[in-house]
Scaffold this motif. Structure first.
Motif, PDB file in Angstrom:
ATOM      1  N   UNK A 149       4.524  21.062  96.666  1.00  0.00           N
ATOM      2  CA  UNK A 149       4.424  22.032  97.751  1.00  0.00           C
ATOM      3  C   UNK A 149       5.825  22.301  98.306  1.00  0.00           C
ATOM      4  N   UNK A 150       6.064  23.547  98.689  1.00  0.00           N
ATOM      5  CA  UNK A 150       7.373  23.907  99.236  1.00  0.00           C
ATOM      6  C   UNK A 150       7.260  24.212 100.718  1.00  0.00           C
ATOM      7  N   UNK A 151       8.199  23.700 101.503  1.00  0.00           N
ATOM      8  CA  UNK A 151       8.276  24.071 102.914  1.00  0.00           C
ATOM      9  C   UNK A 151       9.200  25.277 103.042  1.00  0.00           C
ATOM     10  N   UNK A 163      12.243  18.819  93.577  1.00  0.00           N
ATOM     11  CA  UNK A 163      10.905  18.250  93.671  1.00  0.00           C
ATOM     12  C   UNK A 163      10.866  16.954  92.865  1.00  0.00           C
ATOM     13  N   UNK A 164       9.656  16.356  92.762  1.00  0.00           N
ATOM     14  CA  UNK A 164       9.536  15.055  92.086  1.00  0.00           C
ATOM     15  C   UNK A 164       9.958  15.109  90.629  1.00  0.00           C
ATOM     16  N   UNK A 165       9.712  16.251  89.970  1.00  0.00           N
ATOM     17  CA  UNK A 165      10.007  16.365  88.543  1.00  0.00           C
ATOM     18  C   UNK A 165      11.498  16.193  88.256  1.00  0.00           C
ATOM     19  N   UNK A 166      12.303  16.912  89.032  1.00  0.00           N
ATOM     20  CA  UNK A 166      13.754  16.825  88.864  1.00  0.00           C
ATOM     21  C   UNK A 166      14.277  15.462  89.318  1.00  0.00           C
ATOM     22  N   UNK A 167      13.572  14.842  90.296  1.00  0.00           N
ATOM     23  CA  UNK A 167      14.028  13.555  90.844  1.00  0.00           C
ATOM     24  C   UNK A 167      14.061  12.457  89.792  1.00  0.00           C
ATOM     25  N   UNK A 168      13.269  12.643  88.703  1.00  0.00           N
ATOM     26  CA  UNK A 168      13.277  11.600  87.673  1.00  0.00           C
ATOM     27  C   UNK A 168      14.122  11.960  86.461  1.00  0.00           C
ATOM     28  N   UNK A 267      15.332  15.679  98.461  1.00  0.00           N
ATOM     29  CA  UNK A 267      14.077  15.600  97.700  1.00  0.00           C
ATOM     30  C   UNK A 267      12.940  16.041  98.608  1.00  0.00           C
ATOM     31  N   UNK A 268      12.271  17.120  98.215  1.00  0.00           N
ATOM     32  CA  UNK A 268      11.112  17.593  98.967  1.00  0.00           C
ATOM     33  C   UNK A 268       9.865  16.906  98.420  1.00  0.00           C
ATOM     34  N   UNK A 269       9.226  16.104  99.266  1.00  0.00           N
ATOM     35  CA  UNK A 269       8.042  15.337  98.840  1.00  0.00           C
ATOM     36  C   UNK A 269       6.954  15.510  99.892  1.00  0.00           C
ATOM     37  N   UNK A 273       0.348  21.533  95.941  1.00  0.00           N
ATOM     38  CA  UNK A 273      -0.479  22.732  96.102  1.00  0.00           C
ATOM     39  C   UNK A 273      -1.174  23.000  94.762  1.00  0.00           C
ATOM     40  N   UNK A 274      -2.454  23.366  94.828  1.00  0.00           N
ATOM     41  CA  UNK A 274      -3.257  23.529  93.605  1.00  0.00           C
ATOM     42  C   UNK A 274      -2.807  24.736  92.784  1.00  0.00           C
TER      43      UNK A 274
END
Length: 465
Positions: A149-151, A163-168, A267-269, A273-274
């Motif tokens: 989800x994006x703020x 996001x989490x994907x890039x964080x790893x 990191x946006x955590x 969102x579906x």
């Protein structure tokens, strides 16, 4: 030429989709799965599994750094960030290959491409070259999952705001990181990066971290995170992120006023969102409310022959929930009479260090629901196994209905508690009472004894406190 007609087509191959497909095949239904990316979905490739590999690397590094506590001298240990990431990707790829094997074994057809549901019980699949093929099935299961989800104030650019994907899969370890949001994803990445030497600040809009957990769990984790050198800002909102300079300038607002934090990466955590867009739901007339597909207790949508499971429907966005929903959905399709899922008995696990695991009511929620309660708590400082393992942080807290002795909730923070919570889930399913739990002999010395002791504490029978 492969067949275009199936009994069941599943759109999405995450832990909802692939599990539904395997169960459907076991039940004798001719099954296909549509997947645009890697088999296993986010969970296996970019979520649950690779993050646990990273967290294990951080934990091993921490063990080495504290080896003297165990009578072992190690000098000059270094965290090789690139190698940690590489190991994590290897673990994920191995798991994805495992799903390929299961698909072959169960004779499930893979339809590679982007799937869109169409009226008349059809699915259109567009491959990378833009070729479209239409398939039909008596039953179509939508399992398209969710994304970060994006703020509005924290726009993800995948370079400085991630996001989490890039964080790893970052190219290099950041010196300073701001983590926005302190749910499971936020606190797990905060632990990983802090453990390998990144300066971490957690910003949480609500008044405590891991806000879905029991308040005592939140308090304990905050204390331990601060001790580990992290900065924690609760009741704080991110109002702007300026990425125009070399790093990021994060403006945050709290009761104390505004301040700016400098860091390399944000990191946006802030949840998920579906994935309900561009899936053909409108064309079919499938009802979506507040961004989630609406379903009944057996996952039927409002349109006959179309079903939905996992993160795309209301309920907790958890892999094990999606898998359970997928199994119930196809068993019902196959003419069985499965029991609907009890959403009140779903365990939640967070794999930071120490781990967090919980199920059922918190103390607050049990009181709100009108129960008169008994509460038992057992700290790991009083556990022989925890002392021997050097893992004395945390506790087990159990909440019972005072009237009937039913276990209303279980909340744990400590080493390996994610492996212990299933006992509480099972005894809640079996409607076991507190007295029965006290009389269930637990092996000594184990961390799990703390469950028996917490139950005994609720009934003033605790031995080791």
């Amino acid at each position: 030429m492969s067949s275009t007609k199936f009994d069941v087509i599943v759109v999405g191959s995450g832990p909802g989709g692939y599990v539904a497909a395997i169960r459907a095949s076991q039940l004798g239904l001719k099954t296909a799965v549509v997947e645009a990316a890697e088999l296993g979905g986010i969970c296996l490739n970019w979520g649950c599994i690779p993050t646990k590999a990273l967290l294990k690397s951080a934990q091993v590094f921490e063990y080495i750094n504290h080896s003297e506590d165990y009578g072992i001298t190690v000098s000059d240990a270094k965290a090789d960030f690139g190698s940690m990431v590489k190991r994590s990707r290897g673990v994920a790829q191995g798991m994805s290959k495992g799903i390929q094997f299961l698909f072959k074994k169960n004779k499930i057809e893979q339809l590679l491409g982007w799937g869109k549901v169409k009226p008349g019980k059809k699915v259109e699949v567009e491959d990378k070259e833009g070729n479209k093929t239409t398939y039909s099935a008596d039953h179509i299961i939508i399992a398209t999952g969710a994304r970060s989800r994006e703020l509005p104030a924290v726009k993800i650019d995948d370079e400085k705001v991630i996001g989490y994907r890039k964080a790893m899969t970052l190219d290099k370890q950041p010196k300073k990181m701001v983590v926005v949001g302190s749910g499971a994803i936020g606190v797990e990445f905060a632990y990983f990066y802090a453990a390998i030497g990144t300066e971490v600040t957690i910003v949480e809009f609500l008044d405590r971290i891991v806000p879905n957990e029991d308040p005592e769990v939140s308090k304990t984790l905050e204390k331990l995170y601060k001790k580990a050198g992290m900065k924690i800002m609760t009741s704080t909102e991110v109002t702007a992120v300026d990425t125009s300079g070399e790093g990021c300038k994060v403006t945050v607002k709290s009761k104390k006023g505004e301040e700016t934090i400098d860091c390399d990466i944000v990191l946006s955590a802030v949840g998920v969102v579906a994935n309900v867009e561009n899936c053909g739901l409108e064309d079919v007339g499938i009802l979506v409310d507040r961004g989630r597909v609406q379903v009944d207790e057996y996952y039927k949508t409002n349109m006959p022959g179309y079903y939905a499971i996992g993160d795309v429907i209301p309920g907790p966005a958890l892999a094990h929930v999606a898998s359970a929903e997928g199994i119930i959905c196809v068993e019902k399709i196959a003419g069985q009479q499965p029991e609907p899922l009890d959403y009140n008995n779903i365990p939640g696990c967070t794999y930071c260090s120490p781990e967090i695991a919980s199920v059922g009511y918190t103390e607050e929620k049990a009181k709100e629901a009108g129960y008169e309660i008994k509460v038992g708590k057992f700290p790991f400082t009083a556990s022989g196994k925890a002392s021997a393992a050097g893992a004395k942080d945390g506790f087990v807290k159990l909440i019972f209905d005072a009237k009937y002795g039913e276990v209303l909730g279980g909340h744990m923070i400590g080493a390996n508690v994610t492996e212990m919570i299933a006992e509480i889930v099972a005894i809640r399913k079996l409607e076991t009472t507190g007295h029965e739990l006290i009389k269930t002999v637990h092996p000594h010395p184990t961390m799990s004894e703390a469950i028996m002791e917490a139950a005994a504490a609720a009934y003033d029978e605790v031995i080791h406190l």
